[in-house]
Design an enzyme around this catalytic site. Structure first.
Site, PDB file in Angstrom:
ATOM      1  CG  ASN A 237      -1.773   1.088   1.502  1.00  0.00           C
ATOM      2  OD1 ASN A 237      -1.706   2.006   0.576  1.00  0.00           O
ATOM      3  ND2 ASN A 237      -2.164   1.284   2.552  1.00  0.00           N
ATOM      4  CD1 TRP A 238       3.327   0.949  -2.789  1.00  0.00           C
ATOM      5  CD2 TRP A 238       3.708   1.967  -4.603  1.00  0.00           C
ATOM      6  NE1 TRP A 238       4.051   0.196  -3.715  1.00  0.00           N
ATOM      7  CE2 TRP A 238       4.321   0.857  -4.673  1.00  0.00           C
ATOM      8  CE3 TRP A 238       3.568   2.943  -5.663  1.00  0.00           C
ATOM      9  CZ2 TRP A 238       4.786   0.387  -6.115  1.00  0.00           C
ATOM     10  CZ3 TRP A 238       4.391   2.594  -6.755  1.00  0.00           C
ATOM     11  CH2 TRP A 238       4.656   1.338  -7.084  1.00  0.00           C
ATOM     12  CE  LYS A 239       0.102   3.518   4.857  1.00  0.00           C
ATOM     13  NZ  LYS A 239      -0.071   3.563   6.169  1.00  0.00           N
TER      14      LYS A 239
ATOM     15  CG  HIS B 213      -5.983   1.625   5.095  1.00  0.00           C
ATOM     16  ND1 HIS B 213      -5.340   2.689   6.185  1.00  0.00           N
ATOM     17  CD2 HIS B 213      -4.905   0.944   4.810  1.00  0.00           C
ATOM     18  CE1 HIS B 213      -4.296   2.324   6.302  1.00  0.00           C
ATOM     19  NE2 HIS B 213      -3.715   1.255   5.747  1.00  0.00           N
TER      20      HIS B 213
ATOM     21  CD  GLU C 125      -3.220   5.228   6.867  1.00  0.00           C
ATOM     22  OE1 GLU C 125      -3.184   5.409   5.377  1.00  0.00           O
ATOM     23  OE2 GLU C 125      -2.289   4.766   7.354  1.00  0.00           O
TER      24      GLU C 125
ATOM     25  CD  GLU D  75      -3.748  -2.638   7.150  1.00  0.00           C
ATOM     26  OE1 GLU D  75      -2.417  -3.011   6.838  1.00  0.00           O
ATOM     27  OE2 GLU D  75      -4.547  -1.649   7.074  1.00  0.00           O
TER      28      GLU D  75
ATOM     29  N   GLY E  19       2.128   2.224  10.778  1.00  0.00           N
ATOM     30  CA  GLY E  19       2.938   3.265  10.489  1.00  0.00           C
ATOM     31  C   GLY E  19       3.537   3.607  11.908  1.00  0.00           C
TER      32      GLY E  19
ATOM     33  CB  SER F 148       4.914  -1.778  12.180  1.00  0.00           C
ATOM     34  OG  SER F 148       4.382  -0.536  12.218  1.00  0.00           O
TER      35      SER F 148
ATOM     36  N   GLY G 170       2.514  -1.322   4.320  1.00  0.00           N
ATOM     37  CA  GLY G 170       2.741   0.226   3.948  1.00  0.00           C
ATOM     38  C   GLY G 170       4.029   0.680   3.933  1.00  0.00           C
ATOM     39  N   GLY G 171       4.780   1.152   4.737  1.00  0.00           N
ATOM     40  CA  GLY G 171       6.069   1.823   4.756  1.00  0.00           C
ATOM     41  C   GLY G 171       7.365   1.040   4.122  1.00  0.00           C
TER      42      GLY G 171
HETATM   43  C1  PEP Z   1      -1.002  -0.227   5.835  1.00  0.00           C
HETATM   44  O1  PEP Z   1      -0.831   1.094   5.372  1.00  0.00           O
HETATM   45  O2  PEP Z   1      -1.660  -0.762   5.485  1.00  0.00           O
HETATM   46  C2  PEP Z   1       0.110  -0.344   6.921  1.00  0.00           C
HETATM   47  C3  PEP Z   1       0.105  -1.762   7.448  1.00  0.00           C
HETATM   48  O3  PEP Z   1       1.153   0.642   6.960  1.00  0.00           O
HETATM   49  P1  PEP Z   1       2.622   0.081   7.875  1.00  0.00           P
HETATM   50  O4  PEP Z   1       3.061  -1.132   7.138  1.00  0.00           O
HETATM   51  O5  PEP Z   1       3.568   1.263   7.481  1.00  0.00           O
HETATM   52  O6  PEP Z   1       2.203  -0.096   9.198  1.00  0.00           O
END
Ligand code: PEP
Length: 253
Positions: A9-11, A97, A99, A169, A175, A215, A236-237
């Site tokens: 997920n590049w957000k 998600h 967010e 999640e 994050g 994470s 994500g990251g």
């Molecule tokens: C996400 O954006 O779905 C996520 C899990 O982010 P991260 O891996 O950065 O915690």
């Protein structure tokens, strides 16, 4: 048996040029990984979908979007329809998600409408569920996750369930650098699978892939992904760099 499924997920990161470069790097570094081993998808911002599609077309990397509007077309300024996502080559879409639930008012009802629309138009939803820190500390994790799963899947018939991926999640792990322990994650994944068994039946529950997200990094992926009910990761990251994404995809090496 379920194959593992790792999605990035590049957000709201990477413009068109940067997305193209990242997609090229991921395609090249993972060219020997086939879907029977691990299925891989990248989910760039809307503005990069078509460019990334041109890069990964014909490879083992699939394309996903990060949101969808549940109507075919119409006067919905600023929104993107399932057909538009399909025309960019999307096989997947992330829905609900945390967010989007937190900043854009998404609810179990709107998530449900989007899941239904995605399936209707041939796009596989990755439906996100998970509790906040406050909810975990209050001991209501399973209640929250149950409401997310039941609400999001309302009206989805058993024969369509195979198209759905659920991403567990925990909001407190996204994050933040804090990961659920493999045991904490496995407990919730097993709970979700049991819930699917009750809502549908055991055979249907065994087919659904349940990703963990929060994470996930190269150094914790192996332990998480070797748990029996953890079928992949929503990253994500660590998906924004080809080498860290590769290390997660090759978690067992
Ligand atoms: C996400 O954006 O779905 C996520 C899990 O982010 P991260 O891996 O950065 O915690």
């Amino acid at each position: 048996m379920r194959n593992k499924f790792i999605a990035g997920n590049w957000k709201m990161y990477r413009d068109v040029e940067e997305s193209t470069q990242l997609a090229e790097a991921i395609k090249n570094i993972l060219k020997d990984v086939g879907p029977s081993e691990v299925e891989v998808a990248v989910c760039p911002p809307f503005t990069s979908l078509c460019a990334v599609n041109s890069v990964i077309k014909g490879s083992n990397i699939k394309l996903g979007a990060q949101n969808i509007y549940p109507k075919q077309e119409g006067a919905f300024t600023g929104e993107i329809s399932p057909l538009m996502l399909r025309s960019c080559g999307c096989a997947y879409v992330i829905i609900g998600h945390s967010e989007r639930r937190q900043y854009f008012g998404e609810t179990n009802e709107s998530v449900n409408e989007k899941v239904k629309a995605a399936i209707e138009y041939g796009i596989n939803p990755i439906m996100c569920v998970g509790e906040t820190l406050e909810e975990r500390e209050k001991g209501v994790t399973n209640d929250v996750v149950k409401a997310h799963v039941e609400g999001g899947l309302k009206g989805i018939p058993k024969e369509k369930l195979q198209h759905v991926t659920i991403a567990y999640e925990p909001v407190w792990a996204i994050g933040t650098g804090k990961t659920a322990t493999p045991e904490q994650a496995q407990d919730v994944h097993a709970f979700i699978r049991k819930l699917l068994g009750a809502l549908y039946d055991d055979a249907a529950a065994q087919i659904v892939r349940i990703q963990y997200g929060g994470s996930v990094k190269p150094d914790n992926a192996k332990e998480l992904l070797n748990k029996p009910d953890i079928d992949g990761a929503l990253v994500g990251g660590a998906s924004l760099k080809a080498d860290s994404f590769e290390a997660i995809v090759r978690f067992n090496k």
